[in-house]
Design an enzyme around this catalytic site. Structure first.
Site, PDB file in Angstrom:
ATOM      1  N   THR A  33      31.388  39.276  37.654  1.00  0.00           N
ATOM      2  CA  THR A  33      31.423  37.827  37.432  1.00  0.00           C
ATOM      3  C   THR A  33      31.281  37.115  38.778  1.00  0.00           C
ATOM      4  O   THR A  33      30.834  37.711  39.753  1.00  0.00           O
ATOM      5  CB  THR A  33      32.703  37.416  36.662  1.00  0.00           C
ATOM      6  OG1 THR A  33      32.595  36.049  36.263  1.00  0.00           O
ATOM      7  CG2 THR A  33      33.966  37.602  37.489  1.00  0.00           C
ATOM      8  N   ASN A  34      31.619  35.847  38.861  1.00  0.00           N
ATOM      9  CA  ASN A  34      31.507  35.095  40.111  1.00  0.00           C
ATOM     10  C   ASN A  34      32.667  34.113  40.232  1.00  0.00           C
ATOM     11  O   ASN A  34      33.521  34.048  39.350  1.00  0.00           O
ATOM     12  CB  ASN A  34      30.151  34.381  40.166  1.00  0.00           C
ATOM     13  CG  ASN A  34      29.970  33.447  38.984  1.00  0.00           C
ATOM     14  OD1 ASN A  34      30.709  32.487  38.816  1.00  0.00           O
ATOM     15  ND2 ASN A  34      28.995  33.746  38.131  1.00  0.00           N
ATOM     16  N   ASP A  35      32.670  33.348  41.320  1.00  0.00           N
ATOM     17  CA  ASP A  35      33.808  32.477  41.641  1.00  0.00           C
ATOM     18  C   ASP A  35      33.863  31.145  40.898  1.00  0.00           C
ATOM     19  O   ASP A  35      34.749  30.339  41.167  1.00  0.00           O
ATOM     20  CB  ASP A  35      33.790  32.161  43.136  1.00  0.00           C
ATOM     21  CG  ASP A  35      34.486  33.236  43.936  1.00  0.00           C
ATOM     22  OD1 ASP A  35      35.419  33.849  43.404  1.00  0.00           O
ATOM     23  OD2 ASP A  35      34.083  33.455  45.095  1.00  0.00           O
TER      24      ASP A  35
END
Ligand code: CTP
Ligand code: CA
Length: 227
Positions: A33-35
């Site tokens: 995933t990402n931030d």
């Protein structure tokens, strides 16, 4: 908390907003995933609803989820799920805003069982996901299409390139290296571009204020189109 005037400029308009980060699974317990916190998308959804719009928020993984009265929230995991959810609502939409941070790549295979630590190293093979915004641009009819561009260099160049390649009406670009901009904070520093180039350069402001300014630009485009 500052209070913003709520002119009902989007009364009855169908608005689809994507927020948060997508999740691309490796196995039953692990994912990429990402931030992205989802804050920009949630601020847009809340503001659009206050301006009278009928809002559907398609949300990936988010840090915190404020309950927004009167907003239909659809939860999705992967880029492909998000694509399906957006397309299902695209034909009837007046405005689509793609603030989600969509994964560019996903694992080629998704293990049915938890991956065991057999070797000393592990190589993941990834493949491109579908570009949702580009797909929407190709199928665009009456919709006002708004994309985002997160950049670390040559902001205007990349933003305008995305606007053209993805056939967007507006691109909201931010330099994510700038303090107070981008992922996981309550503020943002953005520039808004249209086919004519830079429309507005906004100073550091809350994501709510930014949402208001983006929707002002959208309302302006809707108005000229309806005239
Ligand atoms: N986007 C999308 N589907 C993807 C990737 C991105 O719809 N598979 C959308 C994002 O929601 C955003 C816009 O495209 O509105 C730009 O995302 P960004 O990551 O800045 O650009 P990319 O086109 O993915 O290019 P790159 O990451 O190489 O800069
Ligand atoms: Ca990307």
């Amino acid at each position: 908390e500052q209070f913003f005037a709520t002119a009902r400029t989007l009364e009855g308009k169908k608005v689809v907003i994507t927020a948060g980060g997508t999740i691309e699974r490796l196995d039953p317990v692990r994912y990429l995933t990402n931030d992205s916190s989802g804050k920009m998308g949630f601020a847009l959804a809340e503001t659009a609803a206050r301006q009278g719009a009928e809002v559907t928020l398609i949300s990936g993984r988010t840090a915190a989820e404020p309950a927004i009265p009167g907003i239909d929230i659809v939860h999705v995991e992967s880029a492909e799920d998000m694509l399906g959810a957006v397309l299902a609502r695209y034909e009837t939409a007046d405005i689509v805003i793609k603030s989600a941070a969509v994964a560019d790549y996903r694992p080629v295979t998704r293990a049915a069982n938890k991956i065991k630590k057999d070797g000393e190293s592990l190589v993941l093979e990834l493949e491109r996901t579908t570009d949702i915004l580009k797909t929407l641009g190709e199928r665009k009819k009456q919709q006002i299409l708004v994309g985002f561009a997160a950049e670390t260099e040559q902001l205007e160049h990349y933003a305008m390139d995305k606007l053209r390649r993805k056939n967007c009406d507006l691109i909201v670009a931010n330099d994510v290296t700038e303090p107070g901009a981008g992922f996981n904070v309550d503020t943002n520093v953005v520039r808004i571009f249209g086919e004519e180039g830079l429309i507005e350069q906004l100073p550091l402001m809350s994501k709510r204020e930014v949402a208001g300014r983006i929707l002002d630009q959208v309302a302006k485009r809707l108005k000229t189109r309806e005239e």
